[in-house]
Design a protein around this motif. Structure first.
Motif: not given
Length: 799
Positions: A703, A725, A729-730, A732-733, A771, A775-776, A779-780
């Motif tokens: 991360s 980015r 996002a990926t 750290r989640a 971010l 990007a979020e 990743a989600r």
């Protein structure tokens, strides 16, 4: 010594401060510094003893395998045979066992005689000679004070060194460039003398006192002069090594330079004057009066203090120590800003490019574009162990680890290896007897081998009864430690796969199998008729472990000889060829600079705790492959990736596993009876708690790496920026979700719960980094797909 400084391995010992020639281009007597006037003419016995003791102290402190000492002046032969003998004898007497002495003398040759050559042959002193070419070229500068030529006397000296009985003393020729001399004539005159090496030196100059540039000679006369020599040299099939050209070739391919005047390798040389003062390189005498001074001397100061001098540190800091213009230059990794002294300008000190900047640029780019095939190096780029304190555990929990903390982990790991070795006590008797002797007489040498990652891996294999594991390695360990200690010994060692293996040192290729008798002493060893001295280069039979000393204080071994290294989950690479070694060197240098710059919290731990990188074979379909072996503290296995930033990611990721494994050896963070399996967002299979903990801890570094990439692309559009980015996002989640799983597992001990909360604090800065929504969202969506696939597999398998 600061962790960022580099120990000295090269020492210039001034034995006489005057000269019998009056060369008008001499940096000692003809430039800005006048300190020579106040120096004793000849070195005293007191200074010689102190110099030898200080060098030996430094070698012991840093476990140096060799030191290189040049007897210098002025003209060192003016010191006479008695003083020169004393200098050599004191150095040999003082140096610790296992530290080889490479002793040389650099002279103008005028006084060289058979008596001196006999002395040098007895004392193993190699001789370098200064000569500027044919008579016309040499007489332009190198004359006696009354104007007489020195050429005949120098040729007579070289003639002595070319005799069969003295040929082994002949170290090479040093030539200072004068662009008014014919370059081909100079080169031909030098090559005719059959030197083992030639050095061409740019004349010393600064921005205040620039080098001469004759009318009509063009903008880059020194590059043009050198290229004329280069063309002649290459047309003849490179009959003799030329340090300047070889250094350009090496640095263009990512390897270290052979000279201080090129490349970004840290300076590791100190000068000892006849009065015992300690100075920086003599070339600084060209800058201003007193420029080389440090304010230190042999009698009151250690060499570590000198190495921490701000000027020394600046010259060891690689790219960071250069001016802004140099740092952005496309050939900076070959040029290295040029010789430090040549950067001086009044008012700006040394924060400038070299006064030969244009010449260096032309020389390097011409060689690069015309004849050098560029390698695929990315452009970016005690038996009782101490307990960790709560503060140290908290520090590690956040994902980091200072030098003292990681050193404590390493010391504890050494204790584990010693206990494992004790559990194997017994047969065979000869190695055990030698190990016992070493433990009493040379524990540092023994520990240096026991700290090798694969000694523990072998011991665990033996104790677990793993097929193929045997006690033969005990003899290899004992022999390597005895050689490090400089003992005189004989020991039978196994021959495996056509080689005799010596952990931390290398391997000797031989024939047959069974056992071979190894005879060792302070100078090296002999096995099956092969003699290896500590100055023996890599060859057809001797394959030493190659170590890279990188700017910023990290020395790392590329381990490709130890048969015990195959304990990673991926196949290990065979012995690296020269080209691949160069690729590794360049990639590691780039990756380390990135870690220092963008992930400094990880750098101190890597520097202290990661001493070995084991090359692995490439993964399937270009997949990046890396691993940390649970029973091999201090190493990571990596298949060299395409880019240096990826290598930096793999190093920091895998070293997280190394650190946490060492913590888990001494501290219970979870209930070992827990048999549950847990979802890890980055894995297709359910994981035991330790596996989840290890992965989560490693992804703190992942991360942070992607956060550093995002910061680097701050505000910039483009595919690379968008990718960074989404990756941040990926990861750290994933890491945050895994921390929640760990905290809710009910299997953590109180210390483990505290450790996990520390990990959460370590992740927090990267969670706060803003971010883009895209990007979020990306990743989600990926996380949702992963979870759905995991649930489907779990349903099918009933897990």
């Amino acid at each position: 010594m600061s962790p960022l400084t580099v120990p000295f391995s090269q020492f210039v010992l001034k034995v006489h401060s005057r000269c019998d020639l009056a060369c008008d281009h001499c940096y000692v007597y003809e430039h800005a510094d006048t300190s020579w006037r106040g120096k004793p003419r000849a070195v005293s016995e007191r200074v010689l003893v102190a110099a030898a003791e200080r060098i030996a102290e430094h070698a012991r402190a840093h476990r140096l395998p060799a030191v290189h000492v040049v007897l210098h002046g002025g003209e060192p032969l003016l010191a006479g045979p008695v003083l020169l003998r004393r200098a050599a004898e004191e150095l040999h007497r003082a140096l610790p066992p296992g530290c080889a002495l490479d002793l040389r003398i650099h002279t103008n040759g005028v006084l060289l005689s058979r008596a001196f050559c006999d002395l040098f042959a007895e004392l193993e002193i190699k001789v370098g000679i200064s000569l500027d070419g044919d008579r016309e070229a040499n007489d332009r500068h190198r004359r006696f004070a009354d104007g007489r030529s020195s050429h005949d006397k120098v040729l007579a000296a070289i003639g002595l060194l070319r005799l069969p009985e003295y040929r082994h003393l002949y170290a090479g020729l040093l030539c200072t460039i004068d662009v008014e001399n014919d370059p081909v004539a100079v080169y031909d005159a030098l090559v005719a003398l059959e030197p083992p090496r030639i050095d061409f030196l740019l004349p010393h100059a600064t921005w205040d006192q620039p080098p001469k540039r004759p009318d009509g000679a063009g903008q880059t006369p020194y590059a043009d002069w050198l290229m004329a020599v280069y063309d002649r040299w290459t047309s003849q099939g490179r009959p003799v090594p030329v340090r300047t050209f070889d250094s350009v070739h090496r640095t263009l391919r990512g390897q270290s330079s052979l000279t201080e005047s090129l490349g970004l390798d840290p300076a590791d040389l100190v000068v000892i004057e006849t009065d015992g003062t300690l100075e920086q390189a003599d070339s600084l005498k060209t800058a201003y009066d007193g420029a080389p001074a440090t304010g230190f001397d042999l009698f009151e100061h250690s060499l570590d203090e000198v190495a921490a001098h701000p000027r020394m540190v600046e010259r060891q800091s690689g790219l960071a120590g250069l001016c802004e213009k140099c740092r952005s230059c496309p050939v900076v990794r070959s040029c290295g800003g040029g010789l430090y002294a040549h950067r001086y300008r009044s008012g700006r000190d040394f924060d400038n490019p070299s006064v030969f900047c244009g010449d260096l640029m032309r020389l390097i780019t011409t060689i690069r574009d015309r004849v050098v095939t560029r390698a695929a190096v990315p452009a970016q780029v005690a038996p009782v162990e101490p307990a960790l304190t709560e503060r140290q555990l908290d520090e590690l929990a956040r994902g980091y680890g200072s030098a003292p903390t990681v050193a404590a982990l390493a010391a504890a790991q050494l204790g584990v290896t010693r206990r494992l070795l004790a559990a194997l006590a017994g047969e065979p008797a000869e190695p055990w007897s030698l190990l016992t002797e070493l433990d009493a007489s040379a524990p540092e040498a023994l520990d240096a081998v026991l700290a090798h990652p694969y000694v523990r891996a072998w011991a665990v294999r033996c104790l677990s009864g793993e097929p193929g594991a045997d006690l033969g390695t005990l003899a290899e360990v004992a022999a390597a430690a005895a050689l490090r200690a400089g003992l005189d010994f004989e020991l039978p060692v196994p021959v495996r796969g056509g080689a005799v293996h010596l952990p931390t040192l290398g391997r000797v290729l031989t024939v047959g199998a069974g056992q071979a008798e190894l005879h060792g002493n302070a100078d090296g060893f002999t096995v099956r008729g092969v003699r290896v001295g500590w100055d023996t280069a890599s060859g057809e039979q001797w394959q030493p472990v190659r170590r890279l000393a990188l700017a910023g204080g990290w020395t790392v071994a590329l381990e490709d000889t130890d048969p015990q290294r195959d304990c990673h989950q991926w196949p290990v690479e065979d012995r690296l060829g020269e080209d691949e070694l160069l690729n590794w060197a360049g990639a590691l240098r780039e990756a380390w600079e990135l870690i220092l710059r963008d992930m400094p919290g990880h750098a101190a731990g890597v520097r202290v705790g990661l001493g070995t990188v084991t090359p692995l074979r490439p993964g399937p379909a270009g997949r990046d492959v890396s691993a940390a072996a649970r029973q091999a503290f201090g190493t990571v296995g990596i298949a060299r990736p395409v880019t240096a930033p990826t290598l930096a990611l793999l190093i920091t990721h895998e070293f997280q596993h190394v650190k946490l494994g060492a913590v888990l050896d001494f501290h219970d963070l979870y209930d070992p009876e827990d048999q549950s399996r847990y979802y890890a967002p980055w894995r297709p299979d359910p994981r035991p708690l330790e596996g989840l903990l290890q992965g989560t801890y490693a992804h703190l570094a992942v991360s942070e790496y992607w956060a550093s990439r995002v910061r680097a692309y701050d505000g910039l559009p483009g595919e690379l920026a968008d990718h960074a980015r989404v990756e941040l996002a990926t990861w750290r989640a994933h890491t945050a979700q895994a921390l929640d799983t760990l905290a809710g597992s009910r299997a953590l001990t109180a210390l483990g719960a505290r450790f996990v909360e520390g990990m959460r604090a370590g992740l927090e800065p990267w969670l706060r980094l803003p971010l883009p929504a895209e990007a979020e969202s990306a990743a989600r969506r990926a996380a949702e797909r992963n979870l759905a696939e995991w649930r489907a597999r779990a349903a099918l398998t009933g897990s």
